[in-house]
Design an enzyme around this catalytic site. Sequence first.
Site, PDB file in Angstrom:
ATOM      1  CG  ASP B  11      -1.829   1.190   1.324  1.00  0.00           C
ATOM      2  OD1 ASP B  11      -2.192   1.713   0.255  1.00  0.00           O
ATOM      3  OD2 ASP B  11      -2.206   1.605   2.435  1.00  0.00           O
ATOM      4  CB  SER B  12       0.421   4.775  -0.813  1.00  0.00           C
ATOM      5  OG  SER B  12      -0.751   5.037  -0.092  1.00  0.00           O
ATOM      6  CE1 TYR B  43       2.498   4.901  -3.934  1.00  0.00           C
ATOM      7  CE2 TYR B  43       1.181   2.976  -4.490  1.00  0.00           C
ATOM      8  CZ  TYR B  43       2.407   3.533  -4.191  1.00  0.00           C
ATOM      9  OH  TYR B  43       3.516   2.743  -4.155  1.00  0.00           O
ATOM     10  N   GLY B  44      -3.108   8.579  -4.049  1.00  0.00           N
ATOM     11  CA  GLY B  44      -4.294   9.242  -4.599  1.00  0.00           C
ATOM     12  C   GLY B  44      -3.982  10.545  -5.337  1.00  0.00           C
ATOM     13  CB  CYS B  74      -3.184   0.631  -2.292  1.00  0.00           C
ATOM     14  SG  CYS B  74      -3.233   2.314  -2.932  1.00  0.00           S
ATOM     15  CG  ASN B  75      -9.690   1.052  -2.871  1.00  0.00           C
ATOM     16  OD1 ASN B  75     -10.619   0.553  -3.480  1.00  0.00           O
ATOM     17  ND2 ASN B  75      -9.470   0.790  -1.592  1.00  0.00           N
ATOM     18  CD  GLU B 153      -2.123   8.575   6.364  1.00  0.00           C
ATOM     19  OE1 GLU B 153      -1.473   9.564   6.005  1.00  0.00           O
ATOM     20  OE2 GLU B 153      -1.979   7.437   5.896  1.00  0.00           O
ATOM     21  CB  CYS B 185     -10.098   4.493   1.032  1.00  0.00           C
ATOM     22  SG  CYS B 185      -8.521   5.032   1.733  1.00  0.00           S
ATOM     23  CB  THR B 186      -6.876  -0.149   2.461  1.00  0.00           C
ATOM     24  OG1 THR B 186      -5.847   0.744   2.038  1.00  0.00           O
ATOM     25  CG2 THR B 186      -7.190  -1.117   1.341  1.00  0.00           C
ATOM     26  CG  HIS B 187      -6.294   5.090   5.442  1.00  0.00           C
ATOM     27  ND1 HIS B 187      -5.605   4.969   4.267  1.00  0.00           N
ATOM     28  CD2 HIS B 187      -5.393   5.562   6.345  1.00  0.00           C
ATOM     29  CE1 HIS B 187      -4.356   5.376   4.453  1.00  0.00           C
ATOM     30  NE2 HIS B 187      -4.201   5.729   5.696  1.00  0.00           N
TER      31      HIS B 187
END
Lengths: 259, 259
Positions: B11-12, B43-44, B74-75, B153, B185-187
């Site tokens: 993932d980023s 990455y977005g 990561c999407n 974050e 989104c993986t968050h």
Amino acid sequence: MNKQRKIGLFDSGLGGLTVLHALEEKLPGVDKVYYGDTLHLPYGDKSDEAIRSFSREIVGFLAAQGCDVIVIACNSASAAAGSMLEESFPDLTFINVIDPVVAALAGSVPRKTALLGTRATVRSGAYAKRLAAFKVPHELVALPTPLLVPLIEDGFLGSGIEESVLEHYLNDPSLNGIEAIVPGCTHYPLLREAAAKLRPGVDWIDAPAIVAEAVDSVLDAAVDGSGSTTYYLSDATPSFLALASSTFSIKAHWEKKVL
Amino acid sequence: MNKQRKIGLFDSGLGGLTVLHALEEKLPGVDKVYYGDTLHLPYGDKSDEAIRSFSREIVGFLAAQGCDVIVIACNSASAAAGSMLEESFPDLTFINVIDPVVAALAGSVPRKTALLGTRATVRSGAYAKRLAAFKVPHELVALPTPLLVPLIEDGFLGSGIEESVLEHYLNDPSLNGIEAIVPGCTHYPLLREAAAKLRPGVDWIDAPAIVAEAVDSVLDAAVDGSGSTTYYLSDATPSFLALASSTFSIKAHWEKKVL
């Protein structure tokens, strides 16, 4: 021999518009060119080398537009690229957004002051280092407040949520007893009202006005332009243009210009 | 002929850890390697070309660590780099975080579903395009929710502010009458509790569990590893490591590895 002067401003995005607004108030007759490097935003995440490279390209472009006074309207670029730009472009006059504010702090009554900034600005220690050179007993406490830029850029101003987030940051124990707040990011002046509501007794430093004052001091007494402003962006998404119009009150035309 | 398999995830940043947690629950005996490309996060904000280039380097590294199943956790990378990676590494098995979730939606009762994602993910239309291929009457409404990643974050989970922000987004008129929410989104799986409190009747799709299920289905029945997990980061700031430990419950050692 009265030379006509033109001011170029740049930022990684829209934050520098708070400085532009202060300049328009202070120097309405001077022509201005604004460059928002939205293709590379946010600068706060980039390396110093990358920020220097972007800044050099932009200043070259602004000089080609006839600008001879350059306002580095971004804290990250002021910290990372300020002295490099002065060396690379000896014929131009540079004003960054950190030095005038630090000088104003150094010249005022010493008091405990909070510096709110992005992680990169706080990590750079740029304000503290420059303030130290003045050898005044001014206590500056820097706090990274990384949610504030995305909050503003996502249009949350006026939702009330910006007050909850700012309150959360201002409650940090390190800020106990502060008497003043420095908005250490050109987006943050937009939070002035929220801060006044949350901390009515605490002085909010009007950084854009201080920077505009510094620009005025380097101009010739009689400046004679049409007072026009031209806007350039390196990338433009619909949400970004909507933000420029709503939050930053820019209804003008933006020209796309990749350097 | 029972081959030992090893799962590589990337993932980023830290978001992919929600997928890792689901994999640890579902497949505790399989060895795993996690790579967080924190040097290039988020990455977005990056171009598809940049995301493809980063992803190719990372997958090469994970393959060199012995991983033969790669989870694109990561999407943004799933949308931008998924098919390129499959072509570039024909010997590896890839699972991305979009396809299994879309397949689960297509296989469930049609209902109005909200897809929350970053601006880049929503703009890509990746979910809608893949869902359209199933030709099912499932109404998917995508809403960009860009403040959620910086919110997580910056450690705002549990402050109550995450509920105000999520409520603000869920009140968007386009989401009237939704019956389910896809965390795109993986968050976002970390917002499950807040969503349940705000919209108790709305089904929150457990995307990490669906992805873990998809990984399980490509593994041999009997996998025989030690169940160890190794962590790599391309950049590490103290605030980032603090976040990994607090919000994402990773107490393990991270190794710095720039590719």
